[in-house]
Design an enzyme around this catalytic site. Structure first.
Site, PDB file in Angstrom:
ATOM      1  CE1 TYR A   1      -4.243  -1.996   5.188  1.00  9.21           C
ATOM      2  CE2 TYR A   1      -3.150   0.067   4.619  1.00  9.21           C
ATOM      3  CZ  TYR A   1      -3.841  -1.073   4.240  1.00  9.21           C
ATOM      4  OH  TYR A   1      -4.109  -1.296   2.896  1.00  9.21           O
TER       5      TYR A   1
ATOM      6  CB  SER B   1      -0.850  -0.008   1.289  1.00  8.07           C
ATOM      7  OG  SER B   1      -1.411   1.260   1.546  1.00  8.07           O
TER       8      SER B   1
HETATM    9  P1  NAD Z   1     -11.156  -6.742   0.273  1.00  8.33           P
HETATM   10  O1  NAD Z   1     -11.727  -6.497   1.613  1.00  8.33           O
HETATM   11  O2  NAD Z   1     -12.020  -6.552  -0.930  1.00  8.33           O
HETATM   12  O3  NAD Z   1     -10.542  -8.236   0.202  1.00  8.33           O
HETATM   13  C1  NAD Z   1      -9.768  -8.754   1.241  1.00  8.33           C
HETATM   14  C2  NAD Z   1      -9.546 -10.243   1.022  1.00  8.33           C
HETATM   15  O4  NAD Z   1      -8.767 -10.749   2.132  1.00  8.33           O
HETATM   16  C3  NAD Z   1     -10.841 -11.063   0.985  1.00  8.33           C
HETATM   17  O5  NAD Z   1     -10.748 -12.101   0.027  1.00  8.33           O
HETATM   18  C4  NAD Z   1     -10.897 -11.664   2.399  1.00  8.33           C
HETATM   19  O6  NAD Z   1     -11.622 -12.891   2.468  1.00  8.33           O
HETATM   20  C5  NAD Z   1      -9.417 -11.875   2.669  1.00  8.33           C
HETATM   21  N1  NAD Z   1      -9.157 -11.973   4.112  1.00  8.33           N
HETATM   22  C6  NAD Z   1      -9.387 -11.049   5.057  1.00  8.33           C
HETATM   23  N2  NAD Z   1      -9.093 -11.538   6.275  1.00  8.33           N
HETATM   24  C7  NAD Z   1      -8.662 -12.814   6.084  1.00  8.33           C
HETATM   25  C8  NAD Z   1      -8.234 -13.854   6.951  1.00  8.33           C
HETATM   26  N3  NAD Z   1      -8.197 -13.716   8.283  1.00  8.33           N
HETATM   27  N4  NAD Z   1      -7.876 -15.040   6.403  1.00  8.33           N
HETATM   28  C9  NAD Z   1      -7.952 -15.228   5.079  1.00  8.33           C
HETATM   29  N5  NAD Z   1      -8.338 -14.282   4.199  1.00  8.33           N
HETATM   30  C10 NAD Z   1      -8.702 -13.093   4.705  1.00  8.33           C
HETATM   31  O7  NAD Z   1      -9.860  -5.820   0.212  1.00  8.33           O
HETATM   32  P2  NAD Z   1      -8.990  -5.197  -1.001  1.00  8.33           P
HETATM   33  O8  NAD Z   1      -9.210  -3.734  -0.997  1.00  8.33           O
HETATM   34  O9  NAD Z   1      -9.145  -5.961  -2.249  1.00  8.33           O
HETATM   35  O10 NAD Z   1      -7.531  -5.402  -0.378  1.00  8.33           O
HETATM   36  C11 NAD Z   1      -6.594  -6.321  -0.877  1.00  8.33           C
HETATM   37  C12 NAD Z   1      -5.201  -5.847  -0.469  1.00  8.33           C
HETATM   38  O11 NAD Z   1      -4.927  -4.590  -1.056  1.00  8.33           O
HETATM   39  C13 NAD Z   1      -5.030  -5.655   1.048  1.00  8.33           C
HETATM   40  O12 NAD Z   1      -3.776  -6.159   1.457  1.00  8.33           O
HETATM   41  C14 NAD Z   1      -5.084  -4.156   1.204  1.00  8.33           C
HETATM   42  O13 NAD Z   1      -4.375  -3.720   2.338  1.00  8.33           O
HETATM   43  C15 NAD Z   1      -4.435  -3.700  -0.085  1.00  8.33           C
HETATM   44  N6  NAD Z   1      -4.747  -2.330  -0.462  1.00  8.33           N
HETATM   45  C16 NAD Z   1      -6.034  -1.933  -0.682  1.00  8.33           C
HETATM   46  C17 NAD Z   1      -6.289  -0.604  -1.030  1.00  8.33           C
HETATM   47  C18 NAD Z   1      -7.680  -0.091  -1.280  1.00  8.33           C
HETATM   48  O14 NAD Z   1      -7.851   1.127  -1.413  1.00  8.33           O
HETATM   49  N7  NAD Z   1      -8.678  -0.941  -1.403  1.00  8.33           N
HETATM   50  C19 NAD Z   1      -5.225   0.299  -1.161  1.00  8.33           C
HETATM   51  C20 NAD Z   1      -3.929  -0.147  -0.945  1.00  8.33           C
HETATM   52  C21 NAD Z   1      -3.704  -1.460  -0.594  1.00  8.33           C
END
Ligand code: NAD
Length: 266
Positions: free
Chosen positions: A161, A148
């Site tokens: 985070y 991130s």
């Molecule tokens: P999301 O909430 O849509 O998906 C998260 C995924 O992680 C899901 O499939 C969920 O089942 C899985 N997960 C969560 N807890 C879990 C656990 N205990 N065991 C197994 N699986 C688990 O989130 P996203 O936005 O797609 O995020 C994906 C990655 O991208 C993350 O690492 C997040 O930090 C990073 N990210 C997101 C953003 C944003 O703006 N959305 C920005 C920068 C980085």
């Protein structure tokens, strides 16, 4: 001059957290290339199996689902061993699963700290450790950690985070150094705002605090950080991951790559 053209079709990618958001979009992008998939996330077992069957049928690939909870080290070990036994090897590892909790450090709950460090950082150590033997045996591998912008800079109320994401950037560098002579690259992608369920709570908080509609709150949240006034589509991250799997990207390793609408340029 490129030495060889690696065929991605038929390789296996394991994507943690691929039942939603960035992980799910990445799964589609990789499956379009004929890459076999290990899908993973917190989803009802039957729904997960159905999702894997849908991927298999749509893209004519081998697809497997596992619902291992990444807070549980034994569950991660069982998940990785099962994936390697069924698929033969993990060629592309995308550590993507993540959670968020926003609160000031003085009242930040220990349980939330532990969960964020376990899921967003420690799980990646375990999956990397379990994937490396087959990557080394094949002399080829791609490890892509979805970090991130918070792996590069901090924001208010995100201590766990930010710590986890800075940690995974460091882990990426260390793994890249250790694997550089074995055809394995390790990189971290550092996205700004991506349109996924993960940030809905944060948008809702802004809407409440500023007494504005959800869409206005979303815009306010984006422009408070990014120069580019739009959220990324999760598929953009998937396409970037696909690029990092290419021969062209074979010299990109140990890098933390912002994809952030100029968030960290400021
Ligand atoms: P999301 O909430 O849509 O998906 C998260 C995924 O992680 C899901 O499939 C969920 O089942 C899985 N997960 C969560 N807890 C879990 C656990 N205990 N065991 C197994 N699986 C688990 O989130 P996203 O936005 O797609 O995020 C994906 C990655 O991208 C993350 O690492 C997040 O930090 C990073 N990210 C997101 C953003 C944003 O703006 N959305 C920005 C920068 C980085």
């Amino acid at each position: 001059m490129l030495q060889k053209k690696t065929t991605l079709k038929g390789k296996t990618a394991l994507i943690t957290g691929s039942t939603s958001g960035i992980g799910l979009a990445t799964a589609h992008v990789l499956a379009e290339q004929g890459i076999n998939l290990v899908l993973h996330g917190l989803m009802d077992e039957n729904e997960g199996i159905a999702l894997a069957e849908e991927f298999s049928a749509t893209y004519q690939i081998k697809a497997l689902f596992d619902g291992a909870n990444l807070m549980d080290t034994n569950a991660i070990t069982a998940f990785m061993e099962r994936a390697i036994e069924i698929m033969g090897s993990i060629d592309i590892l995308v550590n993507n699963a993540g959670i968020q909790h926003t609160e000031g450090v003085d009242t930040f709950p220990t349980s939330k700290w532990n969960a964020i460090i376990a899921i967003n950082l420690t799980a990646a150590f375990h999956t990397i450790q379990k994937s490396l033997p087959s990557m080394k045996a094949n002399g080829w591998g791609r490890i892509i950690n979805v970090a991130s912008v918070h792996g590069l800079v901090a924001s208010l109320n995100k201590s766990a985070y930010v710590a986890a994401k800075h940690g995974i950037v460091g882990l990426t560098k260390a793994v890249a150094l250790e694997c550089a002579e074995q055809g394995i690259t390790a990189n971290a992608i550092c996205p700004g705002w991506v349109d996924t369920p993960l940030i809905n709570n944060q948008i809702a908080e802004v809407a409440k605090r500023e007494n504005v509609e959800f869409e206005q709150a979303k815009y306010n949240l984006i422009t408070a950080k990014q120069a580019l006034p739009e959220m990324m589509d999760p598929r953009q991250i998937g396409e970037f991951i696909l690029f990092l799997c290419s021969d062209t990207a074979r010299s990109i390793t140990g890098a933390s790559l912002p994809m952030d609408g100029a968030w960290t340029a400021q």
